[in-house]
Design a protein around this motif. Structure first.
Motif, short mmCIF file in Angstrom:
data_model
loop_
_atom_site.label_atom_id
_atom_site.label_comp_id
_atom_site.label_asym_id
_atom_site.label_seq_id
_atom_site.Cartn_x
_atom_site.Cartn_y
_atom_site.Cartn_z
N VAL A 181 -1.48 4.70 7.97
CA VAL A 181 -0.01 4.64 8.01
C VAL A 181 0.53 6.06 8.12
CG1 VAL A 181 2.08 3.99 6.76
CG2 VAL A 181 0.05 2.54 6.63
N PRO A 182 1.14 6.42 9.27
CA PRO A 182 1.69 7.77 9.38
C PRO A 182 2.95 7.93 8.51
CG PRO A 182 2.11 6.51 11.38
CD PRO A 182 1.29 5.63 10.49
N VAL A 183 3.05 9.06 7.86
CA VAL A 183 4.22 9.37 7.03
C VAL A 183 4.75 10.72 7.49
CG1 VAL A 183 5.06 9.80 4.68
CG2 VAL A 183 3.25 8.10 5.07
N HIS A 184 6.00 10.75 7.96
CA HIS A 184 6.60 11.98 8.48
C HIS A 184 8.02 12.12 7.95
CE1 HIS A 184 3.38 12.27 11.43
NE2 HIS A 184 3.62 11.03 11.79
N ARG A 185 8.48 13.37 7.85
CA ARG A 185 9.92 13.59 7.64
C ARG A 185 10.65 13.11 8.88
NH1 ARG A 185 8.13 19.03 6.82
NH2 ARG A 185 9.44 19.51 8.60
N ARG A 186 11.90 12.71 8.73
CA ARG A 186 12.64 12.13 9.86
C ARG A 186 12.71 13.07 11.05
NH1 ARG A 186 15.21 7.27 11.18
NH2 ARG A 186 15.99 7.65 13.26
N GLU A 187 12.93 14.37 10.82
CA GLU A 187 13.05 15.29 11.95
C GLU A 187 11.73 15.42 12.71
OE1 GLU A 187 12.62 17.85 8.17
OE2 GLU A 187 13.69 16.03 8.75
N ILE A 188 10.61 15.33 12.01
CA ILE A 188 9.31 15.36 12.66
C ILE A 188 9.09 14.07 13.45
CG2 ILE A 188 6.81 15.49 12.29
CD1 ILE A 188 8.36 18.12 11.76
N TYR A 189 9.44 12.95 12.85
CA TYR A 189 9.34 11.65 13.51
C TYR A 189 10.14 11.64 14.81
CZ TYR A 189 10.01 6.63 14.23
OH TYR A 189 10.07 5.37 14.77
N GLY A 200 0.76 -1.24 0.00
CA GLY A 200 0.00 0.00 0.00
C GLY A 200 0.78 1.29 0.00
N ILE A 201 2.11 1.23 -0.02
CA ILE A 201 2.90 2.46 0.04
C ILE A 201 3.71 2.59 -1.24
CG2 ILE A 201 4.67 3.74 1.29
CD1 ILE A 201 3.81 2.11 3.79
N GLU A 202 3.51 3.72 -1.92
CA GLU A 202 4.22 3.99 -3.17
C GLU A 202 5.03 5.27 -3.00
OE1 GLU A 202 3.29 4.32 -7.92
OE2 GLU A 202 1.80 5.10 -6.52
N VAL A 203 6.27 5.24 -3.41
CA VAL A 203 7.14 6.41 -3.37
C VAL A 203 7.56 6.71 -4.80
CG1 VAL A 203 9.27 7.40 -2.45
CG2 VAL A 203 7.98 5.74 -1.08
N VAL A 204 7.24 7.92 -5.27
CA VAL A 204 7.49 8.32 -6.66
C VAL A 204 8.47 9.49 -6.68
CG1 VAL A 204 6.43 9.16 -8.80
CG2 VAL A 204 5.13 7.67 -7.28
N VAL A 205 9.42 9.46 -7.61
CA VAL A 205 10.33 10.58 -7.81
C VAL A 205 9.58 11.63 -8.64
CG1 VAL A 205 12.53 11.35 -8.78
CG2 VAL A 205 12.35 9.08 -7.72
N LEU A 206 9.31 12.78 -8.05
CA LEU A 206 8.58 13.84 -8.73
C LEU A 206 9.49 14.85 -9.41
CD1 LEU A 206 5.81 14.57 -6.08
CD2 LEU A 206 5.67 13.11 -8.11
N ARG A 207 10.62 15.12 -8.77
CA ARG A 207 11.54 16.12 -9.33
C ARG A 207 12.93 15.85 -8.78
NH1 ARG A 207 9.91 21.93 -7.98
NH2 ARG A 207 11.18 21.63 -6.14
N ASN A 208 13.91 16.07 -9.60
CA ASN A 208 15.30 15.93 -9.19
C ASN A 208 16.01 17.22 -9.57
OD1 ASN A 208 17.78 15.01 -8.44
ND2 ASN A 208 17.94 13.43 -9.99
N GLY A 209 16.45 17.97 -8.58
CA GLY A 209 17.09 19.25 -8.87
C GLY A 209 18.33 19.45 -8.03
N ARG A 210 18.89 20.65 -8.10
CA ARG A 210 20.10 20.97 -7.33
C ARG A 210 19.85 20.94 -5.82
NH1 ARG A 210 21.84 26.38 -10.18
NH2 ARG A 210 20.35 25.91 -11.78
N ASP A 211 18.63 21.32 -5.43
CA ASP A 211 18.30 21.39 -4.00
C ASP A 211 18.10 20.01 -3.39
OD1 ASP A 211 18.01 23.86 -5.11
OD2 ASP A 211 16.08 24.29 -4.21
N VAL A 259 15.92 15.94 -4.05
CA VAL A 259 14.94 15.15 -4.76
C VAL A 259 13.58 15.37 -4.12
CG1 VAL A 259 14.25 12.79 -5.36
CG2 VAL A 259 16.67 13.41 -5.32
N ARG A 260 12.56 15.58 -4.93
CA ARG A 260 11.20 15.70 -4.41
C ARG A 260 10.51 14.36 -4.63
NH1 ARG A 260 7.31 20.73 -4.74
NH2 ARG A 260 9.03 21.37 -3.40
N LEU A 261 10.00 13.81 -3.53
CA LEU A 261 9.33 12.52 -3.57
C LEU A 261 7.86 12.69 -3.26
CD1 LEU A 261 11.92 10.50 -1.46
CD2 LEU A 261 11.76 10.60 -3.95
N GLY A 262 7.04 11.90 -3.92
CA GLY A 262 5.62 11.83 -3.59
C GLY A 262 5.36 10.49 -2.93
N ILE A 263 4.63 10.49 -1.83
CA ILE A 263 4.38 9.26 -1.08
C ILE A 263 2.87 9.06 -0.98
CG2 ILE A 263 4.70 8.06 1.11
CD1 ILE A 263 7.19 9.94 1.47
#
Length: 78
Positions: A40-48, A17-28, A30-34
């Motif tokens: 299922v909770p999804v958090h950035r590591r610092e929030i977790y 049930g969990i899909e991770v998609v690469v949405l954009r890859n730039g200098r800053d 990678v932007r991922l879509g989840i």
């Protein structure tokens, strides 16, 4: 740790049930879509990490609350 290489718009699946998609890859970075089920909770590591620290702190709170209750009881009985 599993390391994979994905291009723009490519995805990986985690379980059924969990899909991770690469949405954009730039200098800053990678932007991922989840996409994940609502339960299922999804958090950035610092929030977790902040949530875990807050939960650990709250788990220690009952002893502080018990001390407060005891002080209030002592005030009432005086």
């Amino acid at each position: 740790m599993l390391v994979v290489t994905r291009k723009l718009n490519e995805a990986i699946m985690i379980g059924d049930g969990i899909e991770v998609v690469v949405l954009r890859n730039g200098r800053d970075g990678v932007r991922l879509g989840i996409t994940a089920p609502p339960h299922v909770p999804v958090h950035r590591r610092e929030i977790y990490d902040a949530i875990r620290a807050a939960n650990a702190s709250a788990a220690n709170a009952p002893s502080e609350v018990e001390g407060l209750v005891e002080r209030l009881r002592n005030r009432i009985t005086r």
